[in-house]
Design an enzyme around this catalytic site. Sequence first.
Site, mmCIF file in Angstrom:
data_model
loop_
_atom_site.group_PDB
_atom_site.id
_atom_site.type_symbol
_atom_site.label_atom_id
_atom_site.label_comp_id
_atom_site.label_asym_id
_atom_site.label_seq_id
_atom_site.Cartn_x
_atom_site.Cartn_y
_atom_site.Cartn_z
ATOM 1 N N SER A 1 -29.639 15.713 34.046
ATOM 2 C CA SER A 1 -30.478 16.632 33.284
ATOM 3 C C SER A 1 -31.714 16.981 34.124
ATOM 4 O O SER A 1 -31.576 17.524 35.213
ATOM 5 C CB SER A 1 -30.840 16.025 31.931
ATOM 6 O OG SER A 1 -31.338 16.994 31.047
ATOM 7 N N ASP B 1 -22.566 22.204 26.554
ATOM 8 C CA ASP B 1 -23.918 21.667 26.597
ATOM 9 C C ASP B 1 -24.910 22.757 26.203
ATOM 10 O O ASP B 1 -24.917 23.847 26.773
ATOM 11 C CB ASP B 1 -24.218 21.164 28.012
ATOM 12 C CG ASP B 1 -25.493 20.344 28.101
ATOM 13 O OD1 ASP B 1 -26.310 20.418 27.166
ATOM 14 O OD2 ASP B 1 -25.660 19.636 29.101
ATOM 15 N N HIS C 1 -23.940 17.560 26.109
ATOM 16 C CA HIS C 1 -24.932 17.113 27.087
ATOM 17 C C HIS C 1 -24.667 15.679 27.540
ATOM 18 O O HIS C 1 -24.958 15.317 28.673
ATOM 19 C CB HIS C 1 -26.334 17.219 26.480
ATOM 20 C CG HIS C 1 -27.430 17.070 27.483
ATOM 21 N ND1 HIS C 1 -27.628 17.951 28.517
ATOM 22 C CD2 HIS C 1 -28.400 16.132 27.612
ATOM 23 C CE1 HIS C 1 -28.671 17.567 29.236
ATOM 24 N NE2 HIS C 1 -29.161 16.471 28.711
#
Length: 722
Positions: free
Chosen positions: A575, A661, A696
Amino acid sequence: MTTPAPPAAKKVPTKRTRHGDTFCDPYEWMRDKDDPEVLEHLRAENAYTDAVTADQEPLRTAIYDEIKRRTVENDLSVPARRGAWWYFVRTIEGEQHPVFCRVPAAEEASTLAAWTPPEVIAGVPLNDEQTYFDTNAEASEHPFYSLGGMAVSEDGTLLAYSEDTSGDEHFTLRLRNLETWETLPESLENVHYGVHLSPDGERAYYVKADSAWRPYRLWQHAVGTSATEDRLLLEIEDITQWMGTGLSADRQQLVIESGNSEWNATRLLDLTDPEAAPQLIVPAERRVLNSVEPCEVDGERMLLVTHNQQGPNNAVSLTTAEALANQDDSQPLDFGPTLIQHDDAVKLDEGLAVTAAQVLVEARINANPSVRLLSWDTVRQVRDGAQGVKASSLPGPAFEDPMHSVSVVQASYDAPLFRVRYSSWLVPDRIYDIPHQDPLPVLRRETPVNDYNPEDYRAVREWATAQDGTEVPVTVLHHKDVRPDGTNPAVVYGYGSYEISNDPGFGIPRLSLLDRGIVFAVAHIRGGGEMGRLWYQNGKKLSKKNTFTDFLTVTDHLVNAGWADASRIGAIGGSAGGLLMGAVVNLAPEKFQAILAQVPFVDSLTTILDPDMPLSAGEWEEWGNPIEDPEVYHYMKSYSPYENIRQAHYPAIAAVTSLHDTRVMYVEPAKWVPALREHQQGNAPIVLKTEMDGGHGGASGRYEKWKERAWDYAWLATFLGV
């Protein structure tokens, strides 16, 4: 076997002009995930990745088998008492998801003995045990399944839960009668994380997000009615503000926060009144970061407020809702007497646990999360004119490991004890109950791990000196047989954003690297929260590059200290940590042999420039606003990984993402990978792996997650020569 050529991505030049700068993006066409050509390209990338990594399959299988062997598959949580029930979770061998169970409590909740949890044995049901939610059964009809929130009414008769069956983190909220076991006909669509029930169980409170995945609307639902009749309680129109909710300790009020990483507004809602409206007590215009915990002091309804008005590491004050709401806007906010003073060396976490016996304060001391105990006597003394205290002077449970984490996991208001989770790098998670009157921790459970001896491993804290003189902490984990002789392969992990800390915590998959002689280092870089609020502030906005240079400083330190062979270093981040990976590999590709970038935020400037996209308007307080501020634009452009690719000998790079995501969209790594290949001057492969059904966090289900981690670690280990 000959490895095929990577997929050839077509180019469709798209120009973006801002602040006198023009960027030509040849791969922006990949943003439409419904385009058959985009899906075909992602599948072709997956096929190429499979071919490139085919020889890693034996190692992947070995690591997966090790994770599976070490994990006690028939596992369970420590029962937690709520009302007349003990609630706990079972995980069952062969099943992907947890099973939520409960049994009736035999005694009234008035004595310490009544809070001793029943002993739960794997595979053996307790008398009168009920399975009130079997996640495996719910997930059986979907390729992906994740829970976004769960709440049980005070009397134990109603369950509210939200589920995501695609991975996009847009949940459907459902209600179930726990007496008849019937799921109620109403369903609430596109709900955000979390759900709360009124004390009488007649109303549910939930938040919805806008098209940019910003939680902004609070709704009230009357149980037994259609969603079309739901009442909108609050809407936050400012696109830079996110909404979050939490229950007061006595469950009588909902605390509503709307804000960003630098300030927030706070409101209170009376949950006992179906007609109540949120009451604003701290306006966003005050530009104060604050969190509020309602409490009772000698029969008076008051508020404990954690705030940064006295300094970045927070203080705790005592006031009332009326006193806050009725202040003159032309004067600084008066939060009342200071109970816990600001301390440059101690970071007070936002949020306190209020109980009838005492207040539990979570504070970061010496970079370790700890729990401190604030007595009501001290609260009264400060209310009556005494001076506030320092958090470091407050008592708290003590543990032997110098590097550990302690957090409150349960603190029922009237209970004679509270529960904490203890974690360290080498000790599996433990659950302790701590009586209020005798704060000696009582061990309830240590997470069982097969084939593991903590004496076989070491964890040490070292400090790397950055170019500006800042001492950056680094945790070095290694097998006891590894010595700092300069010959070891090493993996460096980092994140460094949003004030998120990489705190001590045990991980079974990591053991597979340590057993192979790989040193695993955690870089506690600026932008995280390990060293207090200023540590975070010095790694965001126009100081963001400190995050990247700190990571390189840690990497060099590992070589200079003998922990790592300079030619055998890999790095991993996800991320915002994926942005870190992209930035450092542009800055110093020669330092790494392999990179694993998980759901990487590598096209950061493009995303932040579009306020309608996730991770955009609400992120301006993290990265700055490049739309309006030319300095921010050019600063972000100078490090955005996708826009700073250059002709270089890049290491082996794997970008791992998920099609659905909603936080870091698949398109970012999908564009990054072909651009990297165009500039690759060496022979190391660069691959894209897309989970077509995940979000995610990747795929759902524990076995699938183990396979993902085995894939990640096999990728790194292979290129480190292990």
